[in-house]
Design an enzyme around this catalytic site. Structure first.
Site, PDB file in Angstrom:
ATOM      1  N   GLY A   1      -1.731   1.276   3.624  1.00 45.69           N
ATOM      2  CA  GLY A   1      -2.487   0.359   2.790  1.00 45.69           C
ATOM      3  C   GLY A   1      -1.558  -0.668   2.186  1.00 45.69           C
ATOM      4  O   GLY A   1      -0.351  -0.446   2.069  1.00 45.69           O
TER       5      GLY A   1
ATOM      6  N   GLN B   1       1.051  -7.132  -3.779  1.00 45.26           N
ATOM      7  CA  GLN B   1       2.334  -6.677  -3.223  1.00 45.26           C
ATOM      8  C   GLN B   1       3.004  -7.739  -2.360  1.00 45.26           C
ATOM      9  O   GLN B   1       4.188  -7.617  -2.046  1.00 45.26           O
ATOM     10  CB  GLN B   1       2.143  -5.410  -2.381  1.00 45.26           C
ATOM     11  CG  GLN B   1       1.814  -4.176  -3.199  1.00 45.26           C
ATOM     12  CD  GLN B   1       1.651  -2.972  -2.303  1.00 45.26           C
ATOM     13  OE1 GLN B   1       0.605  -2.795  -1.704  1.00 45.26           O
ATOM     14  NE2 GLN B   1       2.688  -2.163  -2.171  1.00 45.26           N
TER      15      GLN B   1
ATOM     16  N   CYS C   1       4.661   4.353  -1.539  1.00 42.54           N
ATOM     17  CA  CYS C   1       4.221   2.981  -1.781  1.00 42.54           C
ATOM     18  C   CYS C   1       5.264   2.048  -1.166  1.00 42.54           C
ATOM     19  O   CYS C   1       6.463   2.246  -1.359  1.00 42.54           O
ATOM     20  CB  CYS C   1       4.104   2.732  -3.278  1.00 42.54           C
ATOM     21  SG  CYS C   1       3.593   1.053  -3.692  1.00 42.54           S
ATOM     22  N   LEU C   2       4.805   1.031  -0.428  1.00 36.34           N
ATOM     23  CA  LEU C   2       5.751   0.114   0.231  1.00 36.34           C
ATOM     24  C   LEU C   2       6.605  -0.644  -0.782  1.00 36.34           C
ATOM     25  O   LEU C   2       7.672  -1.141  -0.443  1.00 36.34           O
ATOM     26  CB  LEU C   2       4.995  -0.878   1.127  1.00 36.34           C
ATOM     27  CG  LEU C   2       4.324  -0.285   2.371  1.00 36.34           C
ATOM     28  CD1 LEU C   2       3.600  -1.382   3.150  1.00 36.34           C
ATOM     29  CD2 LEU C   2       5.334   0.421   3.255  1.00 36.34           C
TER      30      LEU C   2
ATOM     31  N   HIS D   1      -5.237   4.083  -4.682  1.00 38.87           N
ATOM     32  CA  HIS D   1      -3.860   3.594  -4.863  1.00 38.87           C
ATOM     33  C   HIS D   1      -3.837   2.058  -4.820  1.00 38.87           C
ATOM     34  O   HIS D   1      -3.232   1.407  -5.678  1.00 38.87           O
ATOM     35  CB  HIS D   1      -2.968   4.196  -3.766  1.00 38.87           C
ATOM     36  CG  HIS D   1      -1.548   3.721  -3.782  1.00 38.87           C
ATOM     37  ND1 HIS D   1      -0.484   4.532  -4.090  1.00 38.87           N
ATOM     38  CD2 HIS D   1      -1.010   2.500  -3.535  1.00 38.87           C
ATOM     39  CE1 HIS D   1       0.640   3.825  -4.046  1.00 38.87           C
ATOM     40  NE2 HIS D   1       0.349   2.589  -3.691  1.00 38.87           N
ATOM     41  N   GLU D   2      -4.531   1.483  -3.812  1.00 43.78           N
ATOM     42  CA  GLU D   2      -4.521   0.019  -3.660  1.00 43.78           C
ATOM     43  C   GLU D   2      -5.308  -0.658  -4.785  1.00 43.78           C
ATOM     44  O   GLU D   2      -4.927  -1.728  -5.262  1.00 43.78           O
ATOM     45  CB  GLU D   2      -5.076  -0.393  -2.298  1.00 43.78           C
ATOM     46  CG  GLU D   2      -4.366   0.210  -1.088  1.00 43.78           C
ATOM     47  CD  GLU D   2      -2.860   0.052  -1.110  1.00 43.78           C
ATOM     48  OE1 GLU D   2      -2.350  -0.925  -1.708  1.00 43.78           O
ATOM     49  OE2 GLU D   2      -2.171   0.926  -0.549  1.00 43.78           O
TER      50      GLU D   2
HETATM   51 CO    CO Z   1       1.453   0.851  -3.295  1.00 39.85          CO
END
Ligand code: CO
Length: 176
Positions: A44, A49, A89-90, A131-132
């Site tokens: 995601g 981000q 998380c990225l 999360h997103e």
């Molecule tokens: Co994240």
């Protein structure tokens, strides 16, 4: 390929605004976000981000090719259950933690053409959306960690902060 902002970039803390225009630039952004998510092996990615504070997220919880989805202006209309699961998380490379989230959620959103969509999600896909969705409100998964997890990851968080300030300093050096 878009650059994914890393913690502690302050842009990750912004509250994103509603999308009003369902136009080609929105669809192009979603396509680039999907490409970036796939390249980074994420499940995601939220628009903030990549530095764009609008209520857009992309996801592929199955990890299967072509199973990509984009949601615009998503909101939770019902939720139930509680379960613990692993998340990364990225924007936090190398950090993983077990977090408690709702098990089942109902969401209302729009697709990239502005059409209303309604989804019921269970388990991992629900976790990805939650999360997103947090990202759209400037909430990060470290905020939801238990105190013990936060202590465990403190050195890595400090390292990310240090890398960001080193990079900022390098950028301040005037060229000769
Ligand atoms: Co994240």
């Amino acid at each position: 390929m878009l650059e994914v902002l890393l913690y502690p970039d302050p842009r990750l803390r912004r509250v994103s605004t509603q999308v009003e225009e369902f136009d080609d630039p929105l669809r192009e952004l979603a396509a680039e976000m999907i490409q970036t998510m796939t390249t980074e092996s994420g499940v995601g990615l939220a628009a903030p981000q990549v530095g764009i504070s609008i209520r857009l997220l992309v996801m592929n919880p199955s990890g299967e090719e072509g199973d990509d989805h984009a949601l615009v202006n998503p909101r939770i209309t019902a939720s139930s259950g509680r379960e613990t699961g692993e998340e990364g998380c990225l924007s936090f490379p190398g950090i993983y933690a077990s977090l408690v989230r709702k098990t089942e959620i109902k969401i209302e959103a729009q697709d990239l053409d502005g059409q209303a969509v309604e989804w019921t999600l269970n388990g991992f896909p629900a976790r990805v959306v939650l999360h997103e969705l947090d990202h759209l409100d400037g909430i990060l998964f470290v905020d939801r960690m238990t105190p013990a997890e936060r202590i465990r990851w403190r050195p890595r968080l400090r390292e990310l902060s240090r890398q960001a300030s080193d990079a900022a300093q390098a950028a301040d050096v005037p060229g000769v």
